[in-house]
Scaffold this active site. Structure first.
Site, PDB file in Angstrom:
ATOM      1  N   SER A 187       0.837  -1.200   0.000  1.00 44.80           N
ATOM      2  CA  SER A 187       0.000   0.000   0.000  1.00 44.80           C
ATOM      3  C   SER A 187       0.871   1.248   0.000  1.00 44.80           C
ATOM      4  O   SER A 187       2.018   1.226   0.478  1.00 44.80           O
ATOM      5  CB  SER A 187      -0.901   0.022   1.244  1.00 44.80           C
ATOM      6  N   TYR A 200      -2.248  -0.727  10.433  1.00 43.02           N
ATOM      7  CA  TYR A 200      -2.312  -1.186   9.050  1.00 43.02           C
ATOM      8  C   TYR A 200      -1.059  -0.754   8.291  1.00 43.02           C
ATOM      9  O   TYR A 200      -0.434  -1.547   7.579  1.00 43.02           O
ATOM     10  CB  TYR A 200      -3.565  -0.624   8.396  1.00 43.02           C
TER      11      TYR A 200
END
Length: 294
Positions: A187, A200
């Site tokens: 990501s 995350y």
């Protein structure tokens, strides 16, 4: 000659999505608007003919887009998903089979070592082998602060995004022949973390280290390892993150292209990394971020 250029700013909705919230893990048919996975647009060119792929988190979002693209490129596809996502998984498998290849799904939780391991063996049995492993399953939730981050939630993020990834990869590596490929969904958060996604983002940064280290290990065996780093992509994970209506309305509008991405716009990156076109690419992180820098 027909001009096929499309302005990337206008290719998909510019954002401003209505406020919406779902329980984790989120389902496709409850999203407004529904994401574009390439169902009507992705056209294959035989770039993965005969290959066998396992995709974790393959029921919806990026995983579904990759499954559709792989199948239309000629690959046989197995997906893993949570039991709560069976409806989405069935839809994805149907789309895979429509391409004329084998499609199967396995329900369970990659936090469970036995499941995360067994899906490799099950994929090999169902597909006759394994050439591509896409480690895509993920969990995220908005955090008010580090002080209020519960250990149970921290565990869920790390066990889904890192433990499950490692369990599946560890089992798969001995089964991969030269020319095989492992692709991790990292990501932009690995490089530009948001404070509300601190746990995350930590896992996504760790995934980058995993990719670089494993590429070093497996290169001498002829197995390539890479990552895709998506930016803001409209998937069920977004309404299930716990953001308020204002955050949903502005989601992805801060990119240079001015809009969020759709899962279909990620598919080509995975096809490229899995194909012979990327035969000299390993240890790379390919950004698909709408222009946001890593």
């Amino acid at each position: 000659m027909t001009d096929t250029r499309i302005d990337p700013r206008d290719k998909h909705p510019e954002g401003g999505f209505p406020g919406q919230e779902q329980d984790q893990p989120g389902l496709t048919d409850e999203m407004r608007p529904e994401p574009d996975h390439g169902e009507e647009t992705y056209v294959g060119a035989g770039r993965l003919t005969g290959r066998r792929a396992l995709i974790t988190g393959g029921d919806s979002g990026i995983g579904r887009a990759v499954a559709i693209a792989f199948a239309r490129e000629g690959a046989h596809v197995a997906i893993a998903h949570l039991p709560e996502e069976q409806v989405d998984a069935d839809d994805t498998v149907a789309l895979v089979k429509d391409a004329g290849v084998t499609g199967v799904s396995f329900a369970g939780d990659v936090r469970d070592e036995a499941f995360a391991t067994s899906i490799v063996d099950d994929a090999v049995d169902a597909l006759g082998g394994l050439d591509i492993v896409v480690l895509n399953a993920a969990y995220q939730k908005d955090r008010d602060s580090l002080a209020s981050l519960e250990t149970e939630e921290f565990d869920r993020v790390f066990k889904t995004n890192l433990y499950g990834l490692l369990f599946t990869a560890r089992r798969a590596v001995p089964k991969l022949e030269p020319g095989s490929s492992i692709i991790v969904t990292s990501s932009v958060q690995a490089f530009n973390p948001s404070h509300g996604l601190i746990d995350y983002a930590m896992t996504k940064a760790a995934q980058v280290a995993f990719v670089k280290a494993l590429a070093e290990e497996l290169g001498p065996q002829g197995v390539r390892v890479n990552a895709v780093a998506p930016g803001p992509i409209w998937t069920p994970l977004i309404p299930a993150t716990g953001w308020e209506a204002e955050r949903i309305a502005t989601f992805g509008t801060d990119t240079p292209l001015g809009r969020p991405g759709q899962p279909a716009e990620l598919a080509g990156a995975y096809v490229y990394l899995a194909s012979e076109a990327a035969s000299y690419v390993s240890g790379a992180v390919l950004p698909v971020t709408g222009g946001k820098p890593l």
